[in-house]
Design a protein around this motif. Structure first.
Motif, short mmCIF file in Angstrom:
data_model
loop_
_atom_site.label_atom_id
_atom_site.label_comp_id
_atom_site.label_asym_id
_atom_site.label_seq_id
_atom_site.Cartn_x
_atom_site.Cartn_y
_atom_site.Cartn_z
N ILE A 390 0.87 -1.09 -0.05
CA ILE A 390 0.15 0.11 -0.03
C ILE A 390 0.71 1.32 0.04
O ILE A 390 0.64 2.44 -0.86
CB ILE A 390 -0.73 0.00 1.33
CG1 ILE A 390 -1.94 -1.01 1.11
CG2 ILE A 390 -1.67 1.30 1.12
CD1 ILE A 390 -2.68 -1.40 2.42
N GLU A 392 3.85 1.62 -0.93
CA GLU A 392 4.53 2.00 -2.51
C GLU A 392 3.66 2.41 -3.38
O GLU A 392 4.11 3.35 -4.05
CB GLU A 392 5.05 0.56 -2.83
CG GLU A 392 5.86 0.40 -4.17
CD GLU A 392 6.50 -0.57 -4.51
OE1 GLU A 392 7.63 -0.91 -3.98
OE2 GLU A 392 5.92 -1.75 -5.23
N LYS A 393 2.23 1.96 -3.59
CA LYS A 393 1.33 2.53 -4.20
C LYS A 393 0.87 4.03 -4.08
O LYS A 393 0.95 5.01 -4.71
CB LYS A 393 0.04 2.00 -4.23
CG LYS A 393 -0.33 1.42 -5.53
CD LYS A 393 -1.96 0.52 -5.29
CE LYS A 393 -1.51 -0.83 -5.23
NZ LYS A 393 -2.43 -1.53 -4.64
N GLU A 394 1.16 4.55 -2.45
CA GLU A 394 0.57 5.79 -2.28
C GLU A 394 1.73 6.75 -2.40
O GLU A 394 1.33 7.97 -2.41
CB GLU A 394 0.31 5.90 -0.63
CG GLU A 394 -1.06 5.14 -0.33
CD GLU A 394 -1.57 5.31 1.11
OE1 GLU A 394 -2.64 5.16 1.47
OE2 GLU A 394 -0.82 5.91 1.83
N SER A 396 4.25 6.34 -4.95
CA SER A 396 4.91 6.26 -6.38
C SER A 396 4.69 7.28 -7.25
O SER A 396 3.88 8.03 -6.97
CB SER A 396 4.39 5.24 -7.07
OG SER A 396 3.09 5.14 -7.14
#
Ligand code: PLP
Length: 396
Positions: A390, A392-394, A396
């Motif tokens: 999560i 990493e997604k937030e 990137s």
């Protein structure tokens, strides 16, 4: 281990695991209770004029608290342990040993509450101090005519710097200075500073000794009779004593100290190795990793490496995402309980530490601290895998 101070059985030299089960038979109640009772009383009747049961008033002494003090003193190989209503109450009482004009030396990486006490209360009371990185700086040039104490934690909070207690104790002894070690992070299960030359051991009993995040308490443990008498006098006079009920809770916590710490330490080492392999983790600080600069000293002076670890991620955003998305792990202050907690030092434990000190110590907005609990290690790793995905997604 030395068994003097315990009269539970006739066996000598039992292990610390067994020592945690110590019950002083002198104090055992008339019904033979195996779980030591809570003496929830403020005062004690005298059998007659000039006669005493040994107890007068709970601020001065209470059987439940005495049972706890006896076992903590015993686990630290001290002459006496004094139980306080919190770790900070213990440290504040310790500071009453000193006079206006006295000077002390502290490690620059300490529990934030201790730094706040030294800055806001001790200074007001006319004491001055010098801070240094005691794990590597030479303390000798910092000693002044009026220096009365060296105060440290090892490993430190949160940077896990390790100081050689025996080496420092020789210097302290040569100069007639008290050496005080806050042993909260390792507990007496892993480390006994008095055996290494310290004069006073401090504990936040809230942490590993209590072990369940359900009570607040603290200790001072000493080996010198005269020092003990001074501290006992300040204790009964200022009154920050541990209640009978809280004494009972910490007594109960200590019964499982050995098994909790073994499991938590095992989990901590596995997590440290796991974290080192993660893409966004830039640093893992755990004294049980061989590359840790304090590893060899820890092997020499402690019986283990503990369950506290600090790590750094590659951005502040990533750190914040982790804190926002943990589920199994609690985002909470404190440490030493059965549940894993993640702490953000800059806004929690170290919020009151001046910015320049934080920077010098290497604490920043990417630093996170873990108090590793006794959950299944697979579940802790799954939790991190999920949270890292999560984050990493937030970010990137
Ligand atoms: C928590 C803590 C303290 C203070 O203890 P309290 O029980 O919270 O008052 C002192 N030293 C260390 C290392 C701690 O972690």
């Amino acid at each position: 281990m030395d068994c003097s101070g315990c009269n539970r059985c006739t066996q000598m030299n039992c292990s610390i695991d067994t020592k945690c089960q110590q019950l002083d038979r002198k104090l055992m109640d008339r019904y033979g209770a195996v779980s030591f009772p809570i003496y929830q009383t403020a005062t004690f009747a005298h059998p007659g004029l000039g006669e005493s049961t040994g107890y007068d008033y709970t601020r001065v002494q209470n059987p439940t608290r005495q049972q706890l003090e006896s076992i903590v003193g015993y686990l630290e190989n001290g002459k006496d342990a004094i139980a306080f209503s919190s770790g900070m109450a213990a440290i504040a009482t310790l500071m009453e040993l000193f006079q206006i004009g006295d000077h002390f030396i502290i490690d620059s990486d300490l529990y934030g509450g201790s730094v706040r006490l030294f800055n806001e209360i001790s200074r007001k009371n006319g004491l001055t101090y010098t801070a240094a990185n005691l794990s590597k700086d030479d303390v000798r040039p910092l000693i002044q005519e009026n220096t009365r104490m060296i105060y440290l934690e090892t490993p430190t909070n949160p940077m896990m710097n390790v100081t050689d207690i025996s080496e420092l104790s020789k210097i302290a002894r040569d100069h007639g200075i008290l050496l005080v070690v806050d042993n909260t992070f390792l507990s007496p299960y892993f480390q006994n500073p008095l055996d290494l030359g310290a004069d006073i051991v401090v504990h936040s009993g809230t942490k590993f000794l209590g072990g369940h995040h359900d009570t607040v308490g603290g200790f001072l443990v000493v080996k010198d009779q005269a020092l003990d008498e001074k501290l006992r006098f300040i204790y009964k006079t200022t009154g920050a004593v541990l209640s009978p009920f809280d004494s009972f809770l910490i007594l109960r916590g200590i019964r499982t100290l050995a098994v909790r710490l073994e499991r938590a330490q095992e989990n901590a080492l596995k997590l440290a190795r796991y974290l080192k392999r993660q893409k966004h983790v830039t640093k893992v600080i755990y004294p049980g990793l061989e590359e840790h600069p304090g590893y060899e000293i820890m092997k020499k002076q402690a019986r283990g490496f503990g369950a506290m670890l600090t790590f750094e991620v590659d951005s502040e955003g990533f750190a914040r995402s982790i804190l926002n998305h943990v589920e199994l792990i609690y985002f909470a202050e404190s440490l030493g309980g059965t549940e894993t907690l993640i702490t953000y030092p800059i806004t929690q434990t170290h919020a009151d530490v001046p910015a320049d000190v934080l920077e010098r110590n290497g604490i920043n907005a990417r630093t996170l601290r873990l108090s590793v609990g006794i959950e299944g290690i697979g579940d802790l790793i799954s939790e991190f895998n999920r949270v890292f995905a999560i984050a990493e997604k937030e970010n990137s």
